[in-house]
Design a protein around this motif. Structure first.
Motif, PDB file in Angstrom:
ATOM      1  N   THR A 405       0.964  -1.024   0.016  1.00 31.44           N
ATOM      2  CA  THR A 405       0.018   0.074  -0.015  1.00 31.44           C
ATOM      3  C   THR A 405       0.954   1.168  -0.026  1.00 31.44           C
ATOM      4  O   THR A 405       0.294   2.296   0.219  1.00 31.44           O
ATOM      5  N   THR A 406       2.040   1.165  -0.368  1.00 34.80           N
ATOM      6  CA  THR A 406       2.942   2.358  -0.660  1.00 34.80           C
ATOM      7  C   THR A 406       3.787   2.159  -1.955  1.00 34.80           C
ATOM      8  O   THR A 406       3.452   3.063  -2.897  1.00 34.80           O
ATOM      9  N   ALA A 416       0.163   4.175   2.840  1.00 32.90           N
ATOM     10  CA  ALA A 416      -0.240   3.922   4.281  1.00 32.90           C
ATOM     11  C   ALA A 416       0.808   4.200   5.374  1.00 32.90           C
ATOM     12  O   ALA A 416       2.216   4.285   4.692  1.00 32.90           O
ATOM     13  N   ALA A 419       1.426  -1.169   9.193  1.00 37.88           N
ATOM     14  CA  ALA A 419       0.691  -2.060   8.860  1.00 37.88           C
ATOM     15  C   ALA A 419       0.752  -3.234   9.943  1.00 37.88           C
ATOM     16  O   ALA A 419       1.740  -3.268  10.820  1.00 37.88           O
ATOM     17  N   THR A 460      -6.334  -4.269   3.328  1.00 39.22           N
ATOM     18  CA  THR A 460      -7.250  -3.142   3.329  1.00 39.22           C
ATOM     19  C   THR A 460      -6.715  -1.805   3.730  1.00 39.22           C
ATOM     20  O   THR A 460      -5.505  -2.163   4.287  1.00 39.22           O
ATOM     21  N   THR A 461      -7.080  -0.731   3.800  1.00 36.37           N
ATOM     22  CA  THR A 461      -6.591   0.499   4.345  1.00 36.37           C
ATOM     23  C   THR A 461      -7.791   1.119   5.147  1.00 36.37           C
ATOM     24  O   THR A 461      -9.070   1.051   4.789  1.00 36.37           O
ATOM     25  N   SER A 462      -7.250   1.780   6.216  1.00 42.29           N
ATOM     26  CA  SER A 462      -8.383   2.329   7.418  1.00 42.29           C
ATOM     27  C   SER A 462      -7.803   3.652   7.624  1.00 42.29           C
ATOM     28  O   SER A 462      -6.558   3.721   7.814  1.00 42.29           O
ATOM     29  N   GLU A 463      -8.678   4.682   7.832  1.00 37.71           N
ATOM     30  CA  GLU A 463      -7.994   5.814   8.486  1.00 37.71           C
ATOM     31  C   GLU A 463      -8.352   5.934  10.141  1.00 37.71           C
ATOM     32  O   GLU A 463      -9.583   6.003  10.462  1.00 37.71           O
ATOM     33  N   THR A 525      -3.064   6.282   8.232  1.00 39.57           N
ATOM     34  CA  THR A 525      -3.469   5.486   7.191  1.00 39.57           C
ATOM     35  C   THR A 525      -2.866   3.912   7.999  1.00 39.57           C
ATOM     36  O   THR A 525      -1.717   3.844   7.644  1.00 39.57           O
ATOM     37  N   THR A 527      -2.641  -0.449   7.220  1.00 46.91           N
ATOM     38  CA  THR A 527      -3.129  -1.502   6.535  1.00 46.91           C
ATOM     39  C   THR A 527      -3.212  -2.751   7.167  1.00 46.91           C
ATOM     40  O   THR A 527      -2.319  -2.991   8.187  1.00 46.91           O
ATOM     41  N   THR A 550      -8.400  -2.582  -0.967  1.00 46.63           N
ATOM     42  CA  THR A 550      -7.565  -2.273  -1.785  1.00 46.63           C
ATOM     43  C   THR A 550      -7.835  -2.974  -3.139  1.00 46.63           C
ATOM     44  O   THR A 550      -7.069  -2.511  -4.310  1.00 46.63           O
TER      45      THR A 550
END
Length: 691
Positions: A405-406, A416, A419, A460-463, A525, A527, A550
């Motif tokens: 995710t980067t 992100a 993780a 997945t990613t979350s804030e 962020t 992951t 994602t």
């Protein structure tokens, strides 16, 4: 009498005639409504009612093998269920709300999901909408490989492949020209049903930007209402297949109300879709809900073929051929029992496809995908035995997630910050020594990589806030559970200190990211994988913020990570640091205010103690030493001379080391004088006797 009798007789006749007329009229009036009812009944029997059954899936993701542990029927169990229900009602259509392929298990993934597509084609899939995972390999792969593969099962339908990948809101870049077919119409026993397909606009960020450079994803609601109006006069019933869904699961009124009020694109779709849309079958979010909202069924089956959505549509057709929708019943049908075994007999032809795929995967699994420099292990003395400790494998997979995710070319979202990886998702180790397959020391094969993460979760990613992250870390401790601690793997750059034996909520002492303290109020962020992002393994704090899928499958990302690195090293330990209570040791430095400690040294005020010793000691010694001189006279009588000499030594026998005081000296002198007087009297008496 005759006259009377005649008169009576005529009068009676008149009365009879009048009465008859009245009864005749009444009878005629009574017969009119009966005739009308009979006519109505004739018209009613002329109208016919047809029931059409629509069976739906969503997010199958290539789960072609049955999995009793996960409660999945596999492809053969799924198709077997569809065929069994079709036997009960031949007027059946089998449809999909997207993501048939992608994020698949190794058995399907290794063949680019052709076993999955073949299984669904043999199973008679009628219509489907494209999902974001259908774009995993790019738009060209969808149109040039996926659609043509499906087409071989379409018979006379020249658009069958396109009918399984609808997308009314997918447009050619910079235009409003549809890039995919927008709808498909099916006729079943005289009933015409239109299916509109739409997909979440988030797809733009869920797949590799390079693969979708020539298309874009528009507003679903606009597309649905536009197409619904276009086909309204061609169909009896309209069903929306959307690869978009609610963020909650449940069948109670509260859940359905939450869905109805959800402030998302899907919520808007549910509330504002044209009244011409009679039912909505959704997907993408892997949730489970059979709802009716605004008198319209809204369903999602969960994922992986665990359930079927079921619509029972009743359409009435009158003698003129005019049709009208009578009702739509809706429900979810579980496909496995409580033990996880398929409820319906498996489809043998599909099972043959699955068996062949398994055999192929066993061979292809020996293909090398990367190299490692040393064993990469899970936690425990026997690797994998202890999920409560930090492990090189857990940290490495977290590193892979962060990379995905980067820096990953296939990722189109925002980078992100950190993780996490759950230990329960790690099912094997990567061993440096060569396996029996003879691939060589340090070589990692497809099968070995797949064995580490066999669940084909997506990334997945979350804030989340810093406080949320702390709560997630606190949830590693789960007292009362079979495993009282589940230690998360964490990515490089993130570190935290913890107290092992602490009260719930008080384990985490500090957290840093890139060497800086994590701010509880700041947003980061985060992951992870789709399992714990949804609160799996008790990590419910991940749900403090909605997660974004994602579209990257963990296995594929891991394989690509290894491919891009010449040699992969075990991730170092020490990202989680136990806070030892001896940490307060730095505080003794202030207690190096031993200046006070040094002051007590004057307690070597034994100087005063020493002072009294010399004075009294020397004084008493001198006085008695001179007194004995007179005793020189009675030298001839040793007995009396021994008594006085023992008296002064008495104090030292009692253990008293102090010198005698002045009072003691006076007493001693007095006693000595008395003895001397007595001795003198004795001598005097003896001299007299001699005399």
């Amino acid at each position: 009498m005759r006259t009377t009798s005649h008169t009576f007789s005529r009068t009676s006749v008149r009365r009879c005639i009048g009465a008859g007329a009245v009864f005749a009229t009444a009878g005629a009036l009574l017969m009119v409504p009966q005739a009308a009812l009979a006519a109505d009944e004739t018209e009613a029997t002329a109208a016919t009612t047809t029931t059409v059954q629509v069976l739906g899936i969503n997010d199958f993701h290539g789960r072609i093998e049955a999995d009793a542990y996960g409660g999945l029927p596999g492809a053969s169990g799924l198709v077997g269920a569809v065929r069994a229900l079709e036997t009960e009602n031949p007027n059946t259509l089998f449809v999909s709300s997207g993501d048939n392929i992608g994020a698949s298990t190794f058995t399907s993934f290794i063949q680019q999901d052709t076993p999955t597509m073949e299984s669904l084609g043999l199973g008679g899939l009628d219509v489907g909408v494209v999902g974001n995972h259908e774009f995993d390999q790019g738009f060209a792969d969808l149109t040039d490989r996926v659609q043509p593969f499906y087409q071989q099962f379409g018979g006379d339908n020249a658009e069958y492949g396109a009918d399984l990948t609808l997308g009314a809101n997918v447009y050619k870049k910079g235009t409003t020209e549809p890039a995919l077919k927008e709808y498909a119409i099916r006729e079943v026993d005289g009933v015409t049903i239109g299916f509109i397909g739409t997909i979440t606009a988030d797809t733009q960020t869920l797949v590799s930007p390079a693969g979708i450079a020539d298309i874009e994803f528009g507003d679903q609601l606009e597309a649905v209402n536009r197409v619904a109006a276009e086909i309204d006069d061609q169909v009896d019933v309209t069903i929306l297949l959307t690869h978009s869904g609610a963020e909650v699961s449940g069948s109670d009124e509260t859940t359905c109300a939450d869905i109805a009020n959800e402030q998302t694109d899907f919520g808007a779709l549910v509330r504002d879709a044209s009244p011409a849309v009679d039912a909505i079958l959704s997907g993408h979010t892997h949730q489970n809900y059979p709802c009716t909202i605004q008198d319209r069924p809204v369903l999602q089956t969960g994922s992986y073929g665990a359930n079927l959505s079921k619509l029972d549509i009743e359409v009435s057709t009158d003698e003129t051929g005019a049709t009208s929708l009578v009702s739509i019943g809706s429900s979810l049908v579980p496909l496995t029992d409580e033990e996880g075994a398929p409820v319906y007999a498996p489809a043998e032809d599909v099972q043959a496809v699955v068996d062949a795929a398994v055999a192929y995967a066993e061979v292809q699994g020996n293909e090398p995908v990367g190299k490692i420099s040393a064993d990469i292990l899970r936690g425990g003395e026997a690797p994998g035995d202890d999920r409560g400790v930090e492990s090189t494998m857990g940290n490495l997979v977290a590193d892979m997630y962060l990379w995905a995710t980067t820096d990953y070319a296939k990722y189109g979202g925002e980078p992100a910050d950190v993780a996490f990886m759950n230990p329960g998702g790690l099912r094997d180790d990567l061993i440096y020594a060569s396996s029996d397959a003879g691939e060589g020391d340090g070589v990692v094969t497809y099968a070995e990589a797949a064995a580490v993460q066999p669940f084909a979760n997506t990334i997945t990613t979350s804030e989340l806030t810093g406080a949320d992250i702390e709560e997630i870390l606190e949830q590693q401790w789960q007292p009362g559970q079979d495993r009282p601690k589940l230690h998360l793997g964490v990515s490089e750059g993130f570190s935290y200190e913890y107290v092992e034996d602490a009260e719930p909520g008080e384990h985490i002492v500090s957290m840093t990211l890139g060497g800086e303290p994590v701010d509880p109020a700041a947003t980061y962020t985060v992951t992870t994988n789709s399992f714990i992002a949804a609160g799996g393994d008790g990590f419910t704090a991940f749900a403090n913020g909605p997660f974004r899928d994602t579209g990257l499958i963990d296995l594929e990302a891991s394989v690509d990570f290894m491919t891009e690195h010449d040699v992969v090293d075990p991730a170092p330990l020490g990202r989680a640091v136990e806070y030892v209570e001896a940490e307060p040791t730095p505080e003794p430095t202030p207690t190096a205010e031993p200046t006070p400690t040094a002051e007590p040294t004057p307690t070597a005020e034994p100087t005063p103690t020493a002072e009294p010793t010399p004075t009294p000691t020397s004084e008493p010694t001198a006085e008695p030493t001179q007194e004995p001189t007179p005793t020189a006279e009675p030298t001839q009588d040793p007995a009396p001379s021994e008594q006085p000499s023992q008296t002064p030594s008495a104090p030292s026998d009692n253990g008293d080391d102090l010198a005698p005081t002045g009072g003691e000296t006076g007493w001693a002198l007095g006693l000595g004088a008395a003895v001397m007087i007595a001795a003198g009297l004795v001598i005097s008496t003896r001299l007299r006797r001699k005399a």
